[in-house]
Structure formats: structure tokens, C-alpha cells
Design an enzyme around this catalytic site. Structure first.
Site, PDB file in Angstrom:
ATOM      1  N   CYS A 152       0.817  -1.220   0.000  1.00 59.64           N
ATOM      2  CA  CYS A 152       0.000   0.000   0.000  1.00 59.64           C
ATOM      3  C   CYS A 152       0.845   1.261   0.000  1.00 59.64           C
ATOM      4  O   CYS A 152       0.808   2.047   0.960  1.00 59.64           O
ATOM      5  CB  CYS A 152      -0.906   0.001   1.223  1.00 59.64           C
ATOM      6  SG  CYS A 152      -1.939  -1.441   1.255  1.00 59.64           S
ATOM      7  N   GLU A 153       1.673   1.430  -1.011  1.00 59.08           N
ATOM      8  CA  GLU A 153       2.455   2.656  -1.157  1.00 59.08           C
ATOM      9  C   GLU A 153       2.710   2.883  -2.639  1.00 59.08           C
ATOM     10  O   GLU A 153       2.993   1.925  -3.358  1.00 59.08           O
ATOM     11  CB  GLU A 153       3.826   2.514  -0.469  1.00 59.08           C
ATOM     12  CG  GLU A 153       3.741   2.323   1.019  1.00 59.08           C
ATOM     13  CD  GLU A 153       5.005   2.784   1.749  1.00 59.08           C
ATOM     14  OE1 GLU A 153       5.725   3.649   1.237  1.00 59.08           O
ATOM     15  OE2 GLU A 153       5.221   2.258   2.842  1.00 59.08           O
TER      16      GLU A 153
END
Ligand code: LLP
Length: 411
Positions: A340-341
């Protein structure tokens, strides 16, 4: 050791798609032969002088990889008590282990001394005091070299330059002679060498030679004070070819130019890491999903920045190749992971053929600082590692389980 045969990418004599099917993905895959070849190149380069090739095990400390290096006659360059432990477990002779690091704890120093490693590369005056005290307590003499910062600034990513003025590494150049004179007065210290390491992924010989010449000046001055420096530890740092067109000097050229700076009676230590294991290991990943967004193609793989952080951290380039040759049209693609980046990518804006969902990609030359810098971020269990030797494959690290994720937690 990577080669297309009839449209399939092979590592040594094994099809990468077969490895993916047998061991799953994402998985690091290593070629034993490549490690052997790379090490042999250093052996040839070192043949002219006495000394040690100490594999910088921070690049890859997997036990099976270390064992290969032991079998080839390597020593080890370590940077923590944990690395010394791993090296001893893998069978390295302690008399071939060197230990550098700006922040060695008293416990680590004691462990290193008790293990009878060859030498500690000292990086501050205060560290020298601690080593002297601990050696006194153990009633032994500690072999040391000083790591000197030669104030040389090689052309590489700023995070991996170490020999430049103003970094935390080594004894400042102007204090080098004072360090040796201080050591001379210490009861429990025996000076055996001098060390410098200017950085990593360096593609020119020149900065190494400039550093060597600066180190030679210190050696001469120290020896004029009646001390003897037997070992010149010239660190690691030689780069590898990540991108087409990059030119890489050979270990032979590097070492012979360094040798020529010093007198014939000196012994040498070299600490290669990346140039031994970098192009011997690759990250095999599966394309989970594809999508178009913002006019670009995204290939979402099961390898994330937790598995290989180099692209995210250093903007590093790793060539990415589908393991099946295809004549499909090439499109501009980002190869990304499931983390999640937005910084979670293996490669950006690559012209890659359109691949199908479920196909495999190889992120190449990830053997150095790949698995060694991996983490379980996003609670992704550590991936598997496979060693290829000719036609054979061997699992050298099991994929971790969900249970392993919580191994040391106290609930
Ligand atoms: N010796 C010392 C004292 C070192 O600090 C290093 C690497 C080496 C030897 C080995 O250098 P090599 O031959 O591998 O260039 N994580 C970064 C690289 C960090 C280098 C740390 N020191 C990367 O992924 O590019």
C-alpha cells in the site's frame, strides 16, 4: 547464466517457469555457477599478492550462499554480531573474518574477540578504548585495522557513498596518524592493517586508486613512527552491470591498479559483495493483475518493495524480463507490487511486451541487497530462495508462513 532457449528463459539448465510452478512466487533464484565464476575472477585478480577475499555478507547472508563461498575459500566481511554468527555457522574460518561498523556494541566486540576473528576495523577513538578494555578483560590482544575515511567521493547514489568527507564512516583522514599512535600505546591492541571502503556500485577504477594513494600516504607516515601495517584492506564497492550499455571494470584491473600503489611486501584484503552475488540472483514474480490507468499499463505482481527495496530506496534500475519470449506489442508499463504505497515498484515506464495474467517476470540482478534487505512489511511472509546448480534446483529458504510472522510476539 540467463539465456532464452526456444522461447523460454533458463537459468543454468532450468526453465524459470518450472521453478515458478514448483516453488511458487515470489522467489529469489540463484545460479551457483555464476557465484563460482564471479569468485574465480577475484581469485585471479588476487593471485599476484598475498591476501584474503572477504565476501561482504551484508549483500546476502543466506546460509547456503555463504556455504558456497566457504567452499571456494572465501573469507567474510561482517558488520554485526549477527553476521559473524551466521558466518561461523556457515563454516567460515574465523581467521578469515573481518568486522567493520561504526556502531559495534560492547557485546558484539566481546563476541568477535571470543570468536577469534581476524581483525576489527575500528571507526572511532572511543571504539578503540572499548576494544582495548574488553580485550584486557579477556586477557588477549585484539587485532585491529583503522578504517580511514580517505575523503574520496565516487560517482554513485548518495546513500551508498561512504568515503566522502562528512559521512559517519571511519576515522577522519586528518586524524589517521594520531589514531595509530594512540593504538601503539594501548596494551591490549595489536595493529595489523588499514582499511577504507569508499562506497558501493562504483563503475570506475579511478576513485579506488585515488583512495589507495591517500591511504598509502598514511601507511608511510605511520611506518615512519616504527609501526608496521601488514594488511591493506581496500574494501568492496565494485559495481555490476544493471543496465544495458553500462561498462564495468574487471576485478583484475581494479586490484592490479590498487596493488601498484603499494610496496610489494603488503598483503591485501578485498571485500566484494555485489560483484560476487549481484548478477547471480534474480527475483521471480507472477503477474497477478493488469490494468490501464492514466494512459499507462500497470503490471501488478506478487513481488513487492518488501521483497526488493532497491528500486524504491535508491531509484535503482533492475532489468525486468518476461520468462516467455513473445512477439507481442510493447507498451509502456509500470511493474508494481501489492504493497500500500505508491513507492512500491520494481520498475517504471518500461517498454515491455503485453504479457498475460498469470505469466512470470524476472527482476534481474537482485542477488545483492535483495533478500538481505527484505522485510515482512504489510505482513507478507519472507519469500522463498532457490539455488540452481546445472539441472538441479534446491530450496535454500522455505517461504515463511503466517504463523512465522508472529513467532516472537507476546500476546
Ligand atoms: N565493505 C564494507 C565496509 C561495506 O560497507 C560494504 C557495503 C562492502 C564492503 C560491500 O560493498 P559492495 O562490494 O557490495 O559494493 N544497500 C545498498 C548498498 C549498500 C552498501 C553497504 N556497504 C544497495 O542496495 O545498493
Amino acid at each position: 547464466m540467463l539465456e532464452f532457449r526456444k522461447g523460454d528463459l533458463y537459468i543454468e539448465n532450468v526453465k524459470l517457469s518450472d521453478i515458478a510452478k514448483e516453488y511458487g512466487t515470489s522467489t529469489y533464484v540463484y545460479s551457483k555457477q555464476q557465484i563460482v565464476n564471479n569468485f574465480e575472477n577475484y581469485k585471479k585478480a588476487m593471485a599476484l599478492r598475498d591476501g584474503l577475499i572477504c565476501f561482504a555478507c551484508k549483500t546476502n547472508s543466506s546460509g547456503a550462499i555463504l556455504k558456497i563461498l566457504v567452499s571456494l575459500g572465501a573469507g567474510a566481511d561482517t558488520t554485526s554480531g549477527g553476521e559473524i554468527y551466521r558466518c561461523l555457522k556457515a563454516g567460515f574460518n574465523p581467521s578469515k573474518i573481518v568486522y567493520a561498523g561504526v556502531g559495534k556494541t560492547a557485546e558484539e566486540i566481546e563476541y568477535a574477540l571470543k570468536s577469534k576473528i581476524f581483525m576489527l576495523n575500528v571507526e572511532s577513538f572511543e571504539e578503540l578504548d572499548v576494544i582495548d578494555k574488553i580485550a584486557g578483560k579477556l586477557k588477549i590482544k585484539a587485532n585491529i585495522a583503522f578504517r580511514i575515511n580517505p575523503y574520496v567521493n565516487p560517482d554513485t547514489h548518495s546513500y551508498i557513498v561512504t568515503g566522502k568527507k562528512g559521512t559517519k564512516f571511519g576515522i577522519p583522514y586528518e586524524d589517521a596518524v594520531k589514531a595509530y599512535l594512540t593504538a601503539k600505546k594501548k596494551k591490549n591492541i595489536s595493529v595489523v592493517g588499514i582499511h577504507s571502503h569508499i562506497g558501493s556500485q562504483i563503475l570506475e577504477v579511478e576513485p579506488f586508486v585515488v583512495a589507495a594513494k591517500r591511504i598509502k600516504k598514511i601507511v608511510d607516515k605511520v611506518e615512519r613512527h616504527g609501526m608496521r601495517i601488514s594488511y591493506i584492506d581496500c574494501g568492496g564497492g565494485l559495481g555490476i552491470k544493471y543496465e544495458k550499455g553500462e561498462k564495468v571494470p574487471s576485478p583484475k584491473r581494479l586490484m592490479s591498479e590498487i596493488f601498484s600503489v603499494f610496496d610489494k611486501d603488503k598483503k591485501f584484503i578485498v571485500e566484494p559483495g555485489r560483484s560476487i552475488i549481484g548478477d547471480a540472483g534474480h527475483l521471480l514474480a507472477k503477474v497477478l493483475y493488469r490494468k490501464m490507468s492514466g494512459g499507462k499499463s500497470f503490471l501488478i505482481t506478487d513481488a513487492g518493495m518488501n521483497d526488493l527495496i532497491r528500486p524504491t530506496l535508491y531509484d535503482a534500475y533492475h532489468e525486468i524480463v518476461p520468462v516467455k519470449k513473445t512477439n507481442a506489442k510493447k507498451v509502456r508499463s509500470d511493474v508494481v507490487g501489492p504493497i500500500c504505497e505508491s513507492g512500491d515498484f520494481m520498475g517504471k515506464d518500461r517498454m515491455l511486451p503485453i504479457v498475460e495474467q498469470g505469466e512470470y517476470l524476472l527482476v534481474t540482478c537482485a542477488g545483492a541487497y535483495g533478500t538481505a534487505m527484505s522485510s515482512e512489511y504489510n505482513s507478507r511472509p519472507s519469500l522463498a530462495e532457490v539455488l540452481v546448480d546445472g539441472k538441479q534446483t534446491k530450496l535454500i529458504r522455505k517461504r515463511a508462513s503466517y504463523k512465522d510472522l508472529m513467532l516472537n510476539e507476546i500476546l
